[in-house]
Scaffold this motif. Structure first.
Motif, PDB file in Angstrom:
ATOM      1  N   SER A  80       0.832  -1.202   0.000  1.00  0.00           N
ATOM      2  CA  SER A  80       0.000   0.000   0.000  1.00  0.00           C
ATOM      3  C   SER A  80       0.868   1.254   0.000  1.00  0.00           C
ATOM      4  CB  SER A  80      -0.899   0.023   1.239  1.00  0.00           C
ATOM      5  OG  SER A  80      -1.592   1.254   1.313  1.00  0.00           O
ATOM      6  N   VAL A  81       0.485   2.205  -0.853  1.00  0.00           N
ATOM      7  CA  VAL A  81       1.083   3.544  -0.829  1.00  0.00           C
ATOM      8  C   VAL A  81      -0.021   4.589  -0.615  1.00  0.00           C
ATOM      9  CG1 VAL A  81       3.162   2.963  -2.132  1.00  0.00           C
ATOM     10  CG2 VAL A  81       1.098   3.692  -3.361  1.00  0.00           C
ATOM     11  N   ILE A  82      -1.127   4.152  -0.011  1.00  0.00           N
ATOM     12  CA  ILE A  82      -2.239   5.062   0.278  1.00  0.00           C
ATOM     13  C   ILE A  82      -1.766   6.229   1.141  1.00  0.00           C
ATOM     14  CG2 ILE A  82      -4.444   5.278   1.504  1.00  0.00           C
ATOM     15  CD1 ILE A  82      -5.067   2.408   0.566  1.00  0.00           C
ATOM     16  N   ASN A  83      -0.875   5.943   2.087  1.00  0.00           N
ATOM     17  CA  ASN A  83      -0.358   6.984   2.983  1.00  0.00           C
ATOM     18  C   ASN A  83       0.994   7.513   2.542  1.00  0.00           C
ATOM     19  OD1 ASN A  83      -2.542   6.982   4.825  1.00  0.00           O
ATOM     20  ND2 ASN A  83      -1.792   5.055   5.649  1.00  0.00           N
ATOM     21  N   GLY A  94       3.475   5.745  -7.780  1.00  0.00           N
ATOM     22  CA  GLY A  94       2.315   5.307  -8.539  1.00  0.00           C
ATOM     23  C   GLY A  94       2.396   3.867  -8.986  1.00  0.00           C
ATOM     24  N   CYS A  95       3.041   3.012  -8.224  1.00  0.00           N
ATOM     25  CA  CYS A  95       3.293   1.640  -8.657  1.00  0.00           C
ATOM     26  C   CYS A  95       1.991   0.857  -8.872  1.00  0.00           C
ATOM     27  CB  CYS A  95       4.219   0.926  -7.688  1.00  0.00           C
ATOM     28  SG  CYS A  95       3.752   0.996  -5.978  1.00  0.00           S
ATOM     29  N   LEU A 155      -3.406   2.212  -4.293  1.00  0.00           N
ATOM     30  CA  LEU A 155      -3.168   3.638  -4.467  1.00  0.00           C
ATOM     31  C   LEU A 155      -4.234   4.470  -3.766  1.00  0.00           C
ATOM     32  CD1 LEU A 155      -2.232   3.537  -8.252  1.00  0.00           C
ATOM     33  CD2 LEU A 155      -0.675   3.535  -6.299  1.00  0.00           C
ATOM     34  N   PHE A 156      -5.402   3.871  -3.520  1.00  0.00           N
ATOM     35  CA  PHE A 156      -6.503   4.539  -2.834  1.00  0.00           C
ATOM     36  C   PHE A 156      -7.308   3.471  -2.101  1.00  0.00           C
ATOM     37  CE2 PHE A 156      -7.370   3.878  -7.311  1.00  0.00           C
ATOM     38  CZ  PHE A 156      -8.561   3.178  -7.320  1.00  0.00           C
TER      39      PHE A 156
END
Length: 174
Positions: free
Chosen positions: A120-123, A145-146, A151-152
């Motif tokens: 996760s890269v949400i944060n 943006g992987c 992403l959300f």
């Protein structure tokens, strides 16, 4: 005779409880030092380039996370990190502060036979990461943006199943 029956039942219970435990090998391939952390198993260490840290995660662990911290300074068990800081602790019991790239997992998920994992890269994003399961696909996240990462929050296609009794690899800067 009753005591031997109790012992057999206890041995069977211990075997079943450990049936879906998982081993995580966390490796730093970055050209700089990072301080990975893990919750809820508790922990955090300093890893120089090429170093690894192995943690054992018990069956039934839900909402587990591994992340890398950067720009850290510690004096014993307290200090601070530029990214991923967890209230100044070396051995985290709280989740890190954004930005942070997260390897998320549930060991012995809802059905008890599968584990589930994702990135996760949400944060936010702070370190590139690969996350893989010995019986599943390798997830790669080299930037904010992987495509392999959440992403959300409602991005429901990014969680992957892995059979129980698996080993996991988290590699930073892969």
């Amino acid at each position: 005779m009753a005591a031997s029956s109790v012992i057999l039942v206890l041995l069977a219970a211990f075997a079943a409880a450990g049936a879906n435990a998982a081993t995580f090998t966390i490796t730093n391939n970055c050209g700089y030092t990072i301080w990975p952390a893990a919750t809820p198993v508790g922990g955090g260490v300093q890893l120089n380039n090429g170093d690894s840290w192995v943690i054992n995660v018990p069956a039934g662990t839900s909402s587990g996370r591994v992340w890398g911290r950067t720009g850290c300074t510690f004096n014993g068990n307290t200090g601070s990190c530029a990214t991923g800081d967890c209230a100044g602790a070396l051995a985290c019991v709280l989740s890190g502060q954004p930005p942070l790239t997260l390897a998320e997992f549930t060991i012995g998920g809802v059905d008890g036979s599968n584990d589930y994992y994702d990135i996760s890269v949400i944060n936010g994003f702070n370190i590139g990461m690969d996350f893989s399961c010995s019986t599943g696909v390798n997830l790669h996240c080299g930037g904010p943006g992987c495509p392999d990462a959440y992403l959300f929050p409602t991005d429901d296609t990014k969680t992957h199943a892995c059979s129980g009794n698996s080993n996991y690899q988290v590699t930073f800067c892969a």
